[in-house]
Design an enzyme around this catalytic site. Structure first.
Site, PDB file in Angstrom:
ATOM      1  N   GLY A  12     -10.199   5.190  12.428  1.00  0.00           N
ATOM      2  CA  GLY A  12     -10.370   4.638  13.771  1.00  0.00           C
ATOM      3  C   GLY A  12     -10.447   3.128  13.848  1.00  0.00           C
ATOM      4  N   ASN A  14      -7.989   1.188  14.605  1.00  0.00           N
ATOM      5  CA  ASN A  14      -7.262   0.805  15.831  1.00  0.00           C
ATOM      6  C   ASN A  14      -8.104   1.086  17.068  1.00  0.00           C
ATOM      7  OD1 ASN A  14      -4.363  -0.230  15.435  1.00  0.00           O
ATOM      8  ND2 ASN A  14      -4.568   1.403  13.904  1.00  0.00           N
ATOM      9  N   ARG A  66      -1.082  27.795  17.804  1.00  0.00           N
ATOM     10  CA  ARG A  66      -0.865  26.428  18.268  1.00  0.00           C
ATOM     11  C   ARG A  66      -0.829  26.382  19.800  1.00  0.00           C
ATOM     12  NH1 ARG A  66      -0.355  20.957  16.501  1.00  0.00           N
ATOM     13  NH2 ARG A  66      -0.735  21.852  14.462  1.00  0.00           N
ATOM     14  N   ASN A 108       1.906   5.055  21.397  1.00  0.00           N
ATOM     15  CA  ASN A 108       1.562   5.317  19.998  1.00  0.00           C
ATOM     16  C   ASN A 108       1.696   4.026  19.202  1.00  0.00           C
ATOM     17  OD1 ASN A 108       1.183   6.950  17.553  1.00  0.00           O
ATOM     18  ND2 ASN A 108       3.370   6.636  17.163  1.00  0.00           N
ATOM     19  N   HIS A 110       2.679   2.727  15.520  1.00  0.00           N
ATOM     20  CA  HIS A 110       3.303   3.185  14.273  1.00  0.00           C
ATOM     21  C   HIS A 110       3.342   2.018  13.288  1.00  0.00           C
ATOM     22  CE1 HIS A 110       5.667   5.694  11.653  1.00  0.00           C
ATOM     23  NE2 HIS A 110       6.436   4.637  11.437  1.00  0.00           N
ATOM     24  N   ASP A 151       8.648   9.257  17.080  1.00  0.00           N
ATOM     25  CA  ASP A 151       8.793   7.791  17.047  1.00  0.00           C
ATOM     26  C   ASP A 151      10.081   7.305  17.703  1.00  0.00           C
ATOM     27  OD1 ASP A 151       6.390   7.766  15.524  1.00  0.00           O
ATOM     28  OD2 ASP A 151       7.508   7.971  13.656  1.00  0.00           O
ATOM     29  N   GLU A 181      -1.076  -4.351  13.793  1.00  0.00           N
ATOM     30  CA  GLU A 181      -1.571  -3.229  14.610  1.00  0.00           C
ATOM     31  C   GLU A 181      -2.731  -3.604  15.517  1.00  0.00           C
ATOM     32  OE1 GLU A 181      -2.037   0.581  12.648  1.00  0.00           O
ATOM     33  OE2 GLU A 181      -0.848  -0.117  10.962  1.00  0.00           O
TER      34      GLU A 181
HETATM   35  C1  GAR Z   1      -2.671   3.341  11.353  1.00  0.00           C
HETATM   36  O1  GAR Z   1      -2.086   2.564  10.346  1.00  0.00           O
HETATM   37  C2  GAR Z   1      -1.611   3.842  12.308  1.00  0.00           C
HETATM   38  O2  GAR Z   1      -0.581   2.929  12.523  1.00  0.00           O
HETATM   39  C3  GAR Z   1      -1.107   5.052  11.578  1.00  0.00           C
HETATM   40  O3  GAR Z   1      -2.277   5.661  11.063  1.00  0.00           O
HETATM   41  C4  GAR Z   1      -3.250   4.641  10.784  1.00  0.00           C
HETATM   42  C5  GAR Z   1      -4.560   5.024  11.441  1.00  0.00           C
HETATM   43  O4  GAR Z   1      -5.586   4.138  11.064  1.00  0.00           O
HETATM   44  N1  GAR Z   1      -0.358   5.926  12.422  1.00  0.00           N
HETATM   45  C6  GAR Z   1       0.711   6.603  12.015  1.00  0.00           C
HETATM   46  O5  GAR Z   1       1.132   6.586  10.887  1.00  0.00           O
HETATM   47  C7  GAR Z   1       1.382   7.442  13.107  1.00  0.00           C
HETATM   48  N2  GAR Z   1       2.701   7.849  12.689  1.00  0.00           N
HETATM   49  P1  GAR Z   1      -6.914   4.023  11.893  1.00  0.00           P
HETATM   50  O6  GAR Z   1      -7.474   5.436  12.057  1.00  0.00           O
HETATM   51  O7  GAR Z   1      -7.802   3.156  11.047  1.00  0.00           O
HETATM   52  O8  GAR Z   1      -6.577   3.384  13.219  1.00  0.00           O
END
Ligand code: GAR
Length: 208
Positions: A12, A14, A66, A108, A110, A151, A181
Site C-alpha cells: 500500500g 501507493n 468467482r 490503475n 502500472h 493494461d 508512481e
Molecule cells: C506497485 O508497484 C504497482 O505499480 C504494482 O504493484 C505495486 C504495488 O505496491 N501494480 C501492478 O503491477 C499492477 N499490474 P504498493 O502496494 O506498495 O502500492
C-alpha cells in the site's frame, strides 16, 4: 468533492502516497471514501486504519465461485458510491460488469511505460525483472483508465526513470515507485478531481 475508493492487495505505498497528498492538499477536492483489499494481511489496510479511512477485505478465496465474489465485491464498491475507483497495486481481475458501470472512472497504476512490459503476467517485481533482463535503459510508470483488456485503457500520465548499472529488480522497483508512481498517481487523481481529464476517441486528453 470527488469520492474515491482505493483497491489494494499488498503493502500500500501507493495508497500512502494518495493519503499523504490528500492530507497535504496536493490532491484537492477529493475524499478517500474507503479501501478494499482482497488480502486480509495487506499492510495497506493498516495504513487506511491509521488514517481513519473505512476499510474492508473481500477475498475470492472466501466464495464458492468467482461470480459470487464479483457480486459481493461490486456491492461493497457500489455501497460507497464512488466517483473514481483507484487500483493501487490491486491484483484481482476487475469484474466486466464493474468496468462497464464505471467506464472511464477506474484508473490503475502500472510499473512500466505501457506498452512495454505490460499485459497478462506483468505485475509487481516481474515487470522489473523483465525490464532488466531485456537490458532497457529507461523504465517508468503509467496511470491509465481501465478497460476490458489488461493494461490497454487510455493512458493519462507516464513518467520515465533511468536504469542504473547494478540495479536489481528490488532496487529498480523502489526507484520507479519513488520517482514515478508516488508522483503520477496522486497527480492523476488531482487532475480528475478538477475536471482536467477527458476521454476522446479512446485517448485521454489532459488539460492543465
Ligand atoms: C506497485 O508497484 C504497482 O505499480 C504494482 O504493484 C505495486 C504495488 O505496491 N501494480 C501492478 O503491477 C499492477 N499490474 P504498493 O502496494 O506498495 O502500492
Amino acid at each position: 468533492m470527488l469520492e474515491v475508493v482505493v483497491l489494494v492487495s499488498g503493502g500500500g505505498t501507493n495508497l500512502q502516497a494518495i493519503i499523504d497528498a490528500v492530507e497535504a492538499g496536493t490532491i484537492t477536492n477529493t475524499r478517500i471514501r474507503g479501501v478494499i483489499s482482497n488480502n486480509k494481511n495487506a499492510y495497506a489496510l493498516k495504513r487506511a486504519e491509521k488514517h481513519g479511512i473505512e476499510n474492508l477485505c473481500i477475498s475470492p478465496k472466501d466464495y464458492a465461485s468467482r461470480e459470487e465474489f464479483n457480486v459481493k465485491f461490486m456491492e461493497a464498491v457500489d455501497g460507497w458510491s464512488p466517483d473514481l475507483i483507484v487500483l493501487a497495486g490491486f491484483l484481482v481481475v476487475i469484474p466486466p460488469a464493474m468496468i462497464e458501470k464505471y467506464r472511464n472512472r477506474i484508473i490503475n497504476i502500472h510499473p512500466s511505460l505501457i506498452p512495454s512490459f505490460c499485459g497478462t503476467g506483468f505485475y509487481g517485481l516481474k515487470v522489473h525483472e523483465a525490464a532488466l533482463s531485456r537490458g532497457v535503459k529507461v523504465v517508468g510508470a503509467t496511470v491509465h483508465f481501465v478497460d476490458e483488456g489488461t493494461d490497454t485503457g487510455p493512458i493519462i500520465l507516464q513518467k520515465a526513470v533511468e536504469v542504473e548499472e547494478g540495479d536489481t529488480p528490488e532496487i529498480l522497483q523502489r526507484r520507479v515507485m519513488e520517482e514515478a508512481e508516488w508522483r503520477i498517481l496522486p497527480r492523476a487523481i488531482d487532475l480528475i478531481a478538477n475536471g482536467k481529464v477527458e476521454v476522446r476517441d479512446g485517448r485521454a486528453v489532459v488539460s492543465s
